[in-house]
Design an enzyme around this catalytic site. Structure first.
Site, PDB file in Angstrom:
ATOM      1  N   LYS A   1     -34.924  40.797 -40.364  1.00 49.74           N
ATOM      2  CA  LYS A   1     -34.733  41.590 -41.585  1.00 49.74           C
ATOM      3  C   LYS A   1     -35.896  42.557 -41.791  1.00 49.74           C
ATOM      4  O   LYS A   1     -35.695  43.737 -42.088  1.00 49.74           O
ATOM      5  CB  LYS A   1     -34.595  40.637 -42.774  1.00 49.74           C
ATOM      6  CG  LYS A   1     -34.146  41.313 -44.066  1.00 49.74           C
ATOM      7  CD  LYS A   1     -34.077  40.309 -45.207  1.00 49.74           C
ATOM      8  CE  LYS A   1     -32.847  39.431 -45.122  1.00 49.74           C
ATOM      9  NZ  LYS A   1     -33.059  38.098 -44.588  1.00 49.74           N
TER      10      LYS A   1
ATOM     11  N   ARG B   1     -37.334  37.892 -49.941  1.00 47.91           N
ATOM     12  CA  ARG B   1     -36.294  37.472 -49.003  1.00 47.91           C
ATOM     13  C   ARG B   1     -36.915  36.874 -47.746  1.00 47.91           C
ATOM     14  O   ARG B   1     -37.939  37.354 -47.262  1.00 47.91           O
ATOM     15  CB  ARG B   1     -35.415  38.655 -48.573  1.00 47.91           C
ATOM     16  CG  ARG B   1     -34.733  39.396 -49.705  1.00 47.91           C
ATOM     17  CD  ARG B   1     -34.034  40.643 -49.160  1.00 47.91           C
ATOM     18  NE  ARG B   1     -33.497  41.490 -50.209  1.00 47.91           N
ATOM     19  CZ  ARG B   1     -32.250  41.413 -50.677  1.00 47.91           C
ATOM     20  NH1 ARG B   1     -31.421  40.519 -50.168  1.00 47.91           N
ATOM     21  NH2 ARG B   1     -31.837  42.220 -51.629  1.00 47.91           N
TER      22      ARG B   1
ATOM     23  N   GLY C   1     -28.000  34.129 -44.484  1.00 48.46           N
ATOM     24  CA  GLY C   1     -27.614  33.093 -45.428  1.00 48.46           C
ATOM     25  C   GLY C   1     -28.185  31.728 -45.140  1.00 48.46           C
ATOM     26  O   GLY C   1     -27.945  30.779 -45.881  1.00 48.46           O
TER      27      GLY C   1
ATOM     28  N   GLU D   1     -26.452  46.297 -46.591  1.00 49.28           N
ATOM     29  CA  GLU D   1     -26.410  46.077 -48.032  1.00 49.28           C
ATOM     30  C   GLU D   1     -27.004  47.314 -48.713  1.00 49.28           C
ATOM     31  O   GLU D   1     -28.056  47.807 -48.302  1.00 49.28           O
ATOM     32  CB  GLU D   1     -27.188  44.817 -48.416  1.00 49.28           C
ATOM     33  CG  GLU D   1     -26.541  43.531 -47.910  1.00 49.28           C
ATOM     34  CD  GLU D   1     -27.286  42.292 -48.368  1.00 49.28           C
ATOM     35  OE1 GLU D   1     -27.980  42.357 -49.398  1.00 49.28           O
ATOM     36  OE2 GLU D   1     -27.172  41.261 -47.681  1.00 49.28           O
TER      37      GLU D   1
ATOM     38  N   HIS E   1       3.174  30.966 -15.642  1.00 52.84           N
ATOM     39  CA  HIS E   1       3.148  29.699 -14.907  1.00 52.84           C
ATOM     40  C   HIS E   1       3.722  28.524 -15.691  1.00 52.84           C
ATOM     41  O   HIS E   1       4.624  27.833 -15.240  1.00 52.84           O
ATOM     42  CB  HIS E   1       1.709  29.376 -14.477  1.00 52.84           C
ATOM     43  CG  HIS E   1       1.550  28.007 -13.935  1.00 52.84           C
ATOM     44  ND1 HIS E   1       1.181  26.922 -14.725  1.00 52.84           N
ATOM     45  CD2 HIS E   1       1.760  27.513 -12.700  1.00 52.84           C
ATOM     46  CE1 HIS E   1       1.157  25.833 -13.983  1.00 52.84           C
ATOM     47  NE2 HIS E   1       1.497  26.163 -12.756  1.00 52.84           N
TER      48      HIS E   1
END
Length: 873
Positions: A22, A115, A130, A295, A827
């Site tokens: 991130k 974060r 998450g 985002e 087959h």
């Protein structure tokens, strides 16, 4: 000393080990000039320094290593202890000062989003999205330090621990950076996908948007508006009722509030904002070189990007495939009944045979590009019908859906298409016509089998006569030359079988006698292999010591061990006779890198033992004779219906003979291909063993992770890259590719096309497929994903992803067949009709929707499966 705090403008992709996925992505975006709210990263060095102050952490990690991944309660308890321990620890004073200085420089008056950013997060092949926690609207120094600690502790949430265990990540090798980013107070937030996450289309941008903070969308608390954009045009606009929104509180934290009723159905975004977002998303995708999950926030009309990561759920596109004009790709594996990922050597061998614009590789699978044929009028008319009737009904429907689109059929066929048809297709069509109406069908089998014997001996002799790189070059020459010889010789015979069936169905209607005609086809090499398995099982009934030995036998000492038990020599002779004819076969046999039965004889043991326990002595031979009788009687009934004289009667009689005789040859081309591939495998492994003995390769099987051209260069002594590193990289990629589910049909834009569902009246909850062999059967489901060392008990129904000749040993014991892949002439369908067992093929996700042990009903007349009762009821 590595930096403990880095501002976004100091960060790029090279800093990923220090700031995680991130943080690295945000740094890249900020440096590239995209509107990213300012902020900084507390690096992994800071996390390591913090954890190093603990005297208990190593002991806790050792407990975690010893934990059973299935022990949910143990995982929950230990995760809780680790988190509590980390939250009790103090951040070292010097680190605390450095974070405080960065916060002041960024602006202590602001609120911040805090974060987590793990080093294994937001990678091209894995997303830890998450798995760790995010905290919004954090205000003040003490709150910031506390939430940084909470982020560090969230590396050991239950879901994060479980995810690492499942994906093979070492807990000690995943480190956490913390992203501290100025909080935006948005009117609107959302998620932008630069490729449609549902269809996979790389040219469609999909945007979800709602009022307030994006947490409402991420947490599923609100239905977002949906916008889809392609090349500057809004294709779709779905406005939802947005009842709530999440907003930051002035004192810190967030609050959920109701949206006034008059605003709930107002679009979150204006059209010009949608188009600006789509354009920005495509620029971000171009910067990173891969489709992105972004985002965004809109504050006072200005768009901000707060996160961007790769979309890891998309099936890969061929790297060398142009997206324009619109083309269609068909899964080669679904046609060949082998959808597993193949290793680079096997892929390169097939790609060396066909033109580069006809066969592509994606996700470790091969895809056929028939777009040139489908742009012609005959191709559009006939090709989908062939797919639907012979291979897979849903595959044909999906192709029809693509070629109806204006952007596809407006494009003319490429130059030379007509010449290709005249040179290659027309001669085959002429020979097919002769087989149907003129040639003697009874004389064909001997001619075909002679060609196969001679070709196999020719290949074997050519490969044994050379060594070193010349042997590998000879492998390439033999493989590239095989289609030029085999296709015009064998394809007209193979096509005569399905074409005669379709002509009979047109003349007679879809009558039961047609299925009866398919039973016990003469000379079918795969059916004969199944009968030979039954003979081995019958022999084993007389040899109890051999039966006991087989249950513990190992490949390396298989035949030596047989000679040490009573009756072993007798069984060994019969088994070696079987391998002499069929030892080059195995499940997934089109992949040259798969071990053959001759190399791994224990792969057959479960099938032999299963047959012995579920089929009565001699029953397989009696069934075959009974099938022959039923086929003769069906032919007589058909002739009674159409009459014995007249043009129509003669046509029907001729087609029935062609159908039976040519049906017996249906499997011969694949028998030849696998025999040639096996000779090539022997030659390649001989050279790989030499390279391994010289230290060029770590082990002979490493050759499978090189292309044939690379292997030839290696044998010549021409250096290229770090071979060991390249092989290890490809092993990891192959392991990841095995987790992918390949689409049957996709476009050159990456869109996965499934086609319209099959229509009909079916019971509620029924799993619908294609009827492939008539009859209705009920029994216990046996879900088998791979036939190696698998067996069926009496009365069980085989549920499989697909079947090829390597699955044949299981058919004698099956009461019915259900597969995810297949069509009328593939087959499993043909063998099921031969054995007289009901079959439904092309049932999407059958091996997931049907559980092992459930009682199911298979309706091979109408093409559906019902779950009658759950396992254990």
């Amino acid at each position: 000393m590595k930096p403990r705090v880095l501002f976004f403008e100091e960060v790029d992709r090279s800093r990923l080990p220090e700031v995680g996925g991130k943080g690295a992505n945000l740094g890249e975006l900020a440096r590239a000039g995209f509107p990213v709210p300012e902020g900084f990263c507390v690096t992994t060095s800071a996390y390591r320094e913090f954890v190093a102050t603990s005297s208990e952490m190593e002991e806790l990690l050792e407990e975690l290593d010893a934990l059973d991944p299935e022990d949910v309660e143990g995982l929950r308890a230990l995760g809780g202890r680790i988190r509590a321990h980390l939250l009790e620890m103090e951040i070292p004073a010097s680190l605390k000062r450095e974070i405080t200085e960065a916060w002041r420089r960024a602006g202590e008056e602001h609120a911040y989003a805090v974060r987590s950013s793990a080093t294994a997060e937001d990678l091209p092949t894995a997303s830890f999205a998450g798995q760790q926690d995010t905290y919004l609207n954090v205000k003040g120094r003490e709150e910031l330090l506390w939430h940084i600690r909470k982020c560090w502790a969230s590396l050991f949430t239950d879901r994060a621990i479980a995810y690492r265990m499942k994906n093979g990540f070492d807990h000690r090798q995943v480190f956490l950076s913390v992203v501290v980013q100025r909080m935006v107070n948005p009117e609107v937030s959302g998620i932008l996908f630069t490729a449609d996450p549902l269809t996979g289309n790389r040219r469609v941008v999909s945007i979800d948007a709602s009022f307030g903070l994006g947490e409402a969308i991420v947490s599923g608390k609100v239905s977002a508006d949906l916008y889809k954009v392609k090349e500057g045009r809004i294709l779709q606009r779905e406005i939802s009722e947005k009842k709530i929104r999440i907003r930051p509180r002035p004192e810190g934290g967030t609050v959920t509030e109701d949206v006034p009723p008059e605003e709930r159905n107002r679009p979150a975004l204006a059209d010009d904002q949608v188009l600006r977002l789509a354009e920005m998303g495509k620029r971000i995708e171009k910067h990173f070189g891969a489709p992105q999950d972004i985002e965004f926030c809109v504050e006072k009309g200005r768009i901000y990007v707060v996160q961007s990561r790769p979309i890891t759920s998309l099936y890969p596109l061929p790297a060398d495939l142009p997206q324009e004009p619109l083309g269609v790709l068909i899964s080669f594996g679904h046609i060949q009944m082998m959808t597993d990922a193949m290793k680079p050597l096997a892929l390169s061998i097939f790609r060396s045979v066909f033109p580069k614009t006809f066969l592509y590789e994606a996700g470790g699978r091969l895809f056929i590009n028939p777009s040139a044929v489908l742009r012609t009028r005959p191709g559009r008319k006939l090709f989908p019908k062939v797919l639907k009737n012979l291979f897979d009904e849903s595959l044909g429907r999906a192709v029809e859906e693509v070629i109806r689109r204006p952007e596809f059929h407006r494009v003319p066929p490429p130059p030379g298409t007509g010449r290709f048809f005249r040179r290659h297709v027309l001669p085959i069509a002429k020979n097919l016509w002769r087989n149907l109406w003129a040639n003697d069908p009874s004389a064909v089998k001997e001619e075909v089998e002679r060609f196969i014997r001679e070709k196999r001996e020719e290949v074997r002799g050519a490969l044994q006569g050379v060594s070193g790189h010349r042997r590998l070059e000879e492998v390439r020459r033999q493989i590239q030359g095989l289609p030029r010889e085999a296709v015009p010789r064998l394809l007209p015979y193979v096509l005569s079988y399905p074409v005669s069936f379709l002509l009979l169905r047109r003349l007679l209607g879809d009558v039961d006698e047609l299925n009866q005609l398919n039973k016990s086809l003469p000379g079918n090499v795969t059916s004969e292999m199944g009968l030979a398995i039954g003979d081995l099982a019958d022999l084993l009934r007389e040899l109890p010591e051999v039966e006991a030995y087989l249950a513990r036998a190992e490949d390396e000492t298989f035949f030596e061990g047989l000679q040490e038990v009573e009756g072993g020599t007798r069984f060994k002779e019969a088994f070696e006779e079987f391998l002499d004819k069929y030892g080059h076969r195995c499940p997934g046999e089109i992949d040259l890198t798969r071990p053959r039965w001759r190399e791994a004889p224990t792969l057959l043991v479960s099938a032999i033992l299963g047959h012995m326990r579920s089929v009565k002595p001699g029953e397989h031979r009696l069934r075959f004779k009974e099938g022959e009788r039923e086929a003769r009687e069906a032919a007589e009934r058909i002739l009674d219906r159409v009459g014995r004289r007249g043009f129509r009667a003669r046509r029907v009689q001729r087609l029935m003979v062609v159908f039976r005789e040519m049906g017996g040859l249906r499997e011969h081309p694949k028998y030849l291909i696998t025999a040639v591939l096996d000779e090539c495998r022997k030659a390649i492994l001989a050279e790989a063993e030499r390279l391994a003995s010289e230290g060029v390769l770590g082990r002979p099987e490493d050759a499978f992770f090189l292309t044939l051209d690379e292997l030839i260069r290696l044998a010549k002594g021409e250096p290229f890259r770090d071979v060991s590193a390249l092989i290890e990289e490809r092993k990891g990629r192959h392991e990841w590719q095995q987790t992918l589910k390949p689409p049957k049909v996709m476009t050159s834009e990456g869109e996965i096309v499934t086609g319209t569902p099959r229509r009909g009246e079916y019971p509620e909850g029924a799993l619908v497929g294609m009827p492939a062999s008539a009859g209705v059967a009920e029994g216990k489901a046996r879900v088998i994903l791979s036939p190696e060392r698998a067996s069926l008990s009496e009365g069980e129904i085989l549920v499989a992803p697909h079947t090829d000749p390597g699955w044949t040993p299981l058919f004698q014991s099956a009461r019915a067949l259900v597969t995810e892949v297949g069509g009328l002439m593939t087959h499993g369908s043909v063998v099921a009709r031969e054995y007289g067992i009901p079959a439904v093929v092309g049932v999407d996700d059958a091996t997931r929707k049907i559980r092992d042990g459930q009682r199911i009903r298979v309706d091979g007349n109408r093409g559906y499966v019902e779950i009658v009762e759950d396992a254990g009821e």
